[in-house]
Design a protein around this motif. Structure first.
Motif, PDB file in Angstrom:
ATOM      1  N   PRO A   1     -52.211  18.984  36.522  1.00 30.35           N
ATOM      2  CA  PRO A   1     -50.816  18.585  36.269  1.00 30.35           C
ATOM      3  C   PRO A   1     -50.719  17.089  35.996  1.00 30.35           C
ATOM      4  CG  PRO A   1     -51.000  19.934  38.253  1.00 30.35           C
ATOM      5  CD  PRO A   1     -52.387  19.570  37.860  1.00 30.35           C
ATOM      6  N   VAL A   2     -49.775  16.722  35.161  1.00 32.89           N
ATOM      7  CA  VAL A   2     -49.526  15.316  34.846  1.00 32.89           C
ATOM      8  C   VAL A   2     -48.199  14.913  35.480  1.00 32.89           C
ATOM      9  CG1 VAL A   2     -48.986  13.681  32.993  1.00 32.89           C
ATOM     10  CG2 VAL A   2     -50.853  15.327  32.715  1.00 32.89           C
TER      11      VAL A   2
ATOM     12  N   LYS B   1     -40.135  11.576  40.267  1.00 26.49           N
ATOM     13  CA  LYS B   1     -41.383  12.054  39.672  1.00 26.49           C
ATOM     14  C   LYS B   1     -41.138  13.358  38.917  1.00 26.49           C
ATOM     15  CE  LYS B   1     -44.296   9.860  43.171  1.00 26.49           C
ATOM     16  NZ  LYS B   1     -43.206   9.009  43.673  1.00 26.49           N
ATOM     17  N   TYR B   2     -41.697  13.437  37.722  1.00 27.33           N
ATOM     18  CA  TYR B   2     -41.612  14.654  36.899  1.00 27.33           C
ATOM     19  C   TYR B   2     -43.035  15.177  36.671  1.00 27.33           C
ATOM     20  CZ  TYR B   2     -36.893  12.988  35.954  1.00 27.33           C
ATOM     21  OH  TYR B   2     -35.591  12.556  36.087  1.00 27.33           O
ATOM     22  N   VAL B   3     -43.265  16.443  37.068  1.00 27.37           N
ATOM     23  CA  VAL B   3     -44.604  17.032  36.991  1.00 27.37           C
ATOM     24  C   VAL B   3     -44.646  18.048  35.853  1.00 27.37           C
ATOM     25  CG1 VAL B   3     -46.380  18.327  38.226  1.00 27.37           C
ATOM     26  CG2 VAL B   3     -44.920  16.703  39.465  1.00 27.37           C
ATOM     27  N   PHE B   4     -45.686  17.935  35.022  1.00 27.17           N
ATOM     28  CA  PHE B   4     -45.875  18.848  33.888  1.00 27.17           C
ATOM     29  C   PHE B   4     -47.229  19.530  34.009  1.00 27.17           C
ATOM     30  CE2 PHE B   4     -42.858  15.680  32.563  1.00 27.17           C
ATOM     31  CZ  PHE B   4     -41.936  16.373  31.797  1.00 27.17           C
ATOM     32  N   THR B   5     -47.224  20.856  33.931  1.00 29.37           N
ATOM     33  CA  THR B   5     -48.467  21.625  33.990  1.00 29.37           C
ATOM     34  C   THR B   5     -49.185  21.535  32.639  1.00 29.37           C
ATOM     35  OG1 THR B   5     -47.436  23.667  33.198  1.00 29.37           O
ATOM     36  CG2 THR B   5     -47.368  23.241  35.585  1.00 29.37           C
ATOM     37  N   PRO B   6     -50.476  21.862  32.602  1.00 31.17           N
ATOM     38  CA  PRO B   6     -51.195  21.881  31.321  1.00 31.17           C
ATOM     39  C   PRO B   6     -50.513  22.781  30.281  1.00 31.17           C
ATOM     40  CG  PRO B   6     -52.752  21.957  33.127  1.00 31.17           C
ATOM     41  CD  PRO B   6     -51.394  22.086  33.739  1.00 31.17           C
TER      42      PRO B   6
ATOM     43  N   GLU C   1     -35.614  16.084  30.473  1.00 38.12           N
ATOM     44  CA  GLU C   1     -35.543  16.175  29.015  1.00 38.12           C
ATOM     45  C   GLU C   1     -35.965  14.857  28.361  1.00 38.12           C
ATOM     46  OE1 GLU C   1     -31.642  16.897  27.553  1.00 38.12           O
ATOM     47  OE2 GLU C   1     -32.319  17.357  25.527  1.00 38.12           O
ATOM     48  N   ARG C   2     -35.497  13.737  28.898  1.00 38.02           N
ATOM     49  CA  ARG C   2     -35.876  12.434  28.343  1.00 38.02           C
ATOM     50  C   ARG C   2     -37.368  12.183  28.529  1.00 38.02           C
ATOM     51  NH1 ARG C   2     -31.195   8.862  27.906  1.00 38.02           N
ATOM     52  NH2 ARG C   2     -32.537   7.048  28.231  1.00 38.02           N
ATOM     53  N   THR C   3     -37.911  12.634  29.669  1.00 37.64           N
ATOM     54  CA  THR C   3     -39.338  12.460  29.921  1.00 37.64           C
ATOM     55  C   THR C   3     -40.165  13.301  28.952  1.00 37.64           C
ATOM     56  OG1 THR C   3     -38.792  12.129  32.258  1.00 37.64           O
ATOM     57  CG2 THR C   3     -41.109  12.490  31.712  1.00 37.64           C
ATOM     58  N   GLU C   4     -39.691  14.508  28.643  1.00 35.50           N
ATOM     59  CA  GLU C   4     -40.379  15.344  27.655  1.00 35.50           C
ATOM     60  C   GLU C   4     -40.449  14.652  26.295  1.00 35.50           C
ATOM     61  OE1 GLU C   4     -38.216  18.982  27.643  1.00 35.50           O
ATOM     62  OE2 GLU C   4     -39.287  19.836  29.367  1.00 35.50           O
ATOM     63  N   LYS C   5     -39.362  13.979  25.927  1.00 36.80           N
ATOM     64  CA  LYS C   5     -39.343  13.277  24.640  1.00 36.80           C
ATOM     65  C   LYS C   5     -40.358  12.141  24.618  1.00 36.80           C
ATOM     66  CE  LYS C   5     -34.517  14.334  23.517  1.00 36.80           C
ATOM     67  NZ  LYS C   5     -33.149  13.785  23.320  1.00 36.80           N
ATOM     68  N   ILE C   6     -40.513  11.458  25.767  1.00 38.26           N
ATOM     69  CA  ILE C   6     -41.502  10.380  25.851  1.00 38.26           C
ATOM     70  C   ILE C   6     -42.911  10.956  25.698  1.00 38.26           C
ATOM     71  CG2 ILE C   6     -42.515   8.646  27.384  1.00 38.26           C
ATOM     72  CD1 ILE C   6     -39.691   8.295  28.580  1.00 38.26           C
ATOM     73  N   LEU C   7     -43.183  12.064  26.377  1.00 38.24           N
ATOM     74  CA  LEU C   7     -44.499  12.690  26.256  1.00 38.24           C
ATOM     75  C   LEU C   7     -44.742  13.168  24.820  1.00 38.24           C
ATOM     76  CD1 LEU C   7     -44.625  14.760  29.567  1.00 38.24           C
ATOM     77  CD2 LEU C   7     -46.031  12.772  28.991  1.00 38.24           C
ATOM     78  N   TYR C   8     -43.721  13.738  24.229  1.00 37.88           N
ATOM     79  CA  TYR C   8     -43.847  14.243  22.859  1.00 37.88           C
ATOM     80  C   TYR C   8     -44.203  13.113  21.891  1.00 37.88           C
ATOM     81  CZ  TYR C   8     -42.577  16.506  18.445  1.00 37.88           C
ATOM     82  OH  TYR C   8     -42.602  17.015  17.173  1.00 37.88           O
ATOM     83  N   SER C   9     -43.660  11.925  22.170  1.00 39.32           N
ATOM     84  CA  SER C   9     -43.912  10.786  21.285  1.00 39.32           C
ATOM     85  C   SER C   9     -45.358  10.319  21.336  1.00 39.32           C
ATOM     86  CB  SER C   9     -42.977   9.623  21.646  1.00 39.32           C
ATOM     87  OG  SER C   9     -43.329   9.066  22.895  1.00 39.32           O
TER      88      SER C   9
ATOM     89  N   VAL D   1     -45.268  12.064  35.804  1.00 36.23           N
ATOM     90  CA  VAL D   1     -44.651  10.885  35.185  1.00 36.23           C
ATOM     91  C   VAL D   1     -43.653  10.310  36.185  1.00 36.23           C
ATOM     92  CG1 VAL D   1     -43.309  10.001  33.246  1.00 36.23           C
ATOM     93  CG2 VAL D   1     -44.925  11.893  32.887  1.00 36.23           C
ATOM     94  N   ASN D   2     -43.838   9.038  36.515  1.00 38.16           N
ATOM     95  CA  ASN D   2     -43.022   8.391  37.539  1.00 38.16           C
ATOM     96  C   ASN D   2     -42.032   7.436  36.876  1.00 38.16           C
ATOM     97  OD1 ASN D   2     -42.423   7.890  40.307  1.00 38.16           O
ATOM     98  ND2 ASN D   2     -43.436   5.912  40.104  1.00 38.16           N
ATOM     99  N   CYS D   3     -40.741   7.553  37.197  1.00 34.23           N
ATOM    100  CA  CYS D   3     -39.733   6.664  36.635  1.00 34.23           C
ATOM    101  C   CYS D   3     -39.811   5.304  37.325  1.00 34.23           C
ATOM    102  CB  CYS D   3     -38.333   7.249  36.808  1.00 34.23           C
ATOM    103  SG  CYS D   3     -37.018   6.146  36.233  1.00 34.23           S
ATOM    104  N   HIS D   4     -39.954   4.235  36.541  1.00 30.99           N
ATOM    105  CA  HIS D   4     -40.029   2.884  37.096  1.00 30.99           C
ATOM    106  C   HIS D   4     -38.745   2.495  37.827  1.00 30.99           C
ATOM    107  CE1 HIS D   4     -43.834   1.645  35.519  1.00 30.99           C
ATOM    108  NE2 HIS D   4     -43.488   1.827  34.265  1.00 30.99           N
ATOM    109  N   PHE D   5     -37.609   3.023  37.377  1.00 27.83           N
ATOM    110  CA  PHE D   5     -36.324   2.546  37.867  1.00 27.83           C
ATOM    111  C   PHE D   5     -35.860   3.233  39.144  1.00 27.83           C
ATOM    112  CE2 PHE D   5     -36.179   1.612  33.283  1.00 27.83           C
ATOM    113  CZ  PHE D   5     -35.898   0.250  33.333  1.00 27.83           C
TER     114      PHE D   5
END
Length: 289
Positions: free
Chosen positions: A265-266, A276-281, A242-250, A268-272
């Motif tokens: 697919p995109v 990994k969170y994968v989002f389809t087109p 959910e937090r990653t979705e908000k970052i993408l939305y921004s 997103v890798n958490c630095h901490f």
């Protein structure tokens, strides 16, 4: 799970904090696969952040420490919450440099001495508090003490230590903070200085089996100290889909449309925590809408 203990002098003029963070720093090495000197440097910064975060008042408060020197480590970042839980990452997790002139891991050489320590406190206000001070040595503990002296006008002593085994695993890791309140008289300062002259390094004490509680009390020896409070602390990342979705939305509608148009697919890798969170087109287009 780490153990944090705080002690207070009988007259409440001095507070000490000590933490056994061996498990926390071991998790840092496991996640980020750091070289020995980065394990030591990032570990020290994370230990300091844990103790500083535990002093925050509200449940949602956080503190972020950023060290950026001119050394090969690049930027080191540690974020702690008000419970003392911490997460961290290094810009360059693998750095190989010679030992220092004392035969120890050269954290100051990896970090560099020309740079800054930034402290950002998010206290739920409109703007976060930001304090910045120049690095003293890049060894972290001295830099933390300098921050408190310059930015918060609080006399502070900081000791941090990480002992790394030859196989890069973490043998022991911990630290302490002593903070002197404004009404402390000169006799209290004299006692503290005497204690600090005789107390061994953090890693030596921990290797000998000295606990966080014993360290916190030893620091205030002669001041009739008592344990003030304690906590279990850990390496804890609060990332989520959910937090990653908000970052993408921004990123905005146009950028999401451009990413979706590539029809791949995109990730997103958490630095901490390296999750990994994968989002389809299609998911990117749904975010855009």
């Amino acid at each position: 799970m780490g153990i944090l203990k705080r002690a207070i002098a009988k007259d409440a003029s001095v507070v000490s904090c000590a933490v056994d963070a061996t498990d926390i720093v071991a998790e840092i090495e496991r996640i980020h696969k750091t070289s020995a000197v980065i394990t030591a440097g990032l570990g020290r910064l994370s230990i300091a952040a844990s103790m500083m975060g535990y002093g925050l008042k509200s449940a949602d408060d956080t503190i972020t420490l950023r060290v950026k020197g001119d050394g090969p480590a690049g930027m080191l970042v540690a974020v702690a919450d008000s419970h003392g839980n911490v997460k961290s990452y290094a810009e360059n997790p693998v750095v190989e440099i010679p030992l220092n002139d004392k035969g120890k891991l050269d954290v100051g050489g990896a970090v560099g001495k020309d740079g800054t320590l930034s402290v950002v406190k998010d206290l739920g206000l409109k703007e976060p508090y930001v304090g910045v001070c120049p690095l003293v040595s890049g060894e972290i503990a001295e830099d933390i003490a300098r921050y408190y002296a310059d930015s918060e006008q609080t006399p502070t002593v900081c000791g941090l230590g990480v002992l790394v085994n030859p196989d890069l695993s973490v043998k022991v890791a911990g630290g302490y903070l002593i903070q002197v309140l404004p009404f402390a008289d000169d006799s209290v300062i004299d006692i503290l200085e005497k204690n600090l002259q005789t107390i061994p390094p953090v890693t030596k004490m921990m290797s000998d089996g000295v606990t966080a509680e014993e360290i916190a009390l030893m620091l205030l020896d002669g001041l009739e100290p008592n344990i003030l409070d304690e906590a279990e602390v850990s390496y804890k990342c609060n990332c989520s889909r959910e937090r990653t979705e908000k970052i993408l939305y921004s990123l905005g509608s146009d950028e999401l449309a451009s990413m979706a148009a590539e029809n791949e697919p995109v990730t997103v890798n958490c630095h901490f925590c390296d999750k990994k969170y994968v989002f389809t087109p299609q998911e990117l287009m749904n975010l855009r809408k």
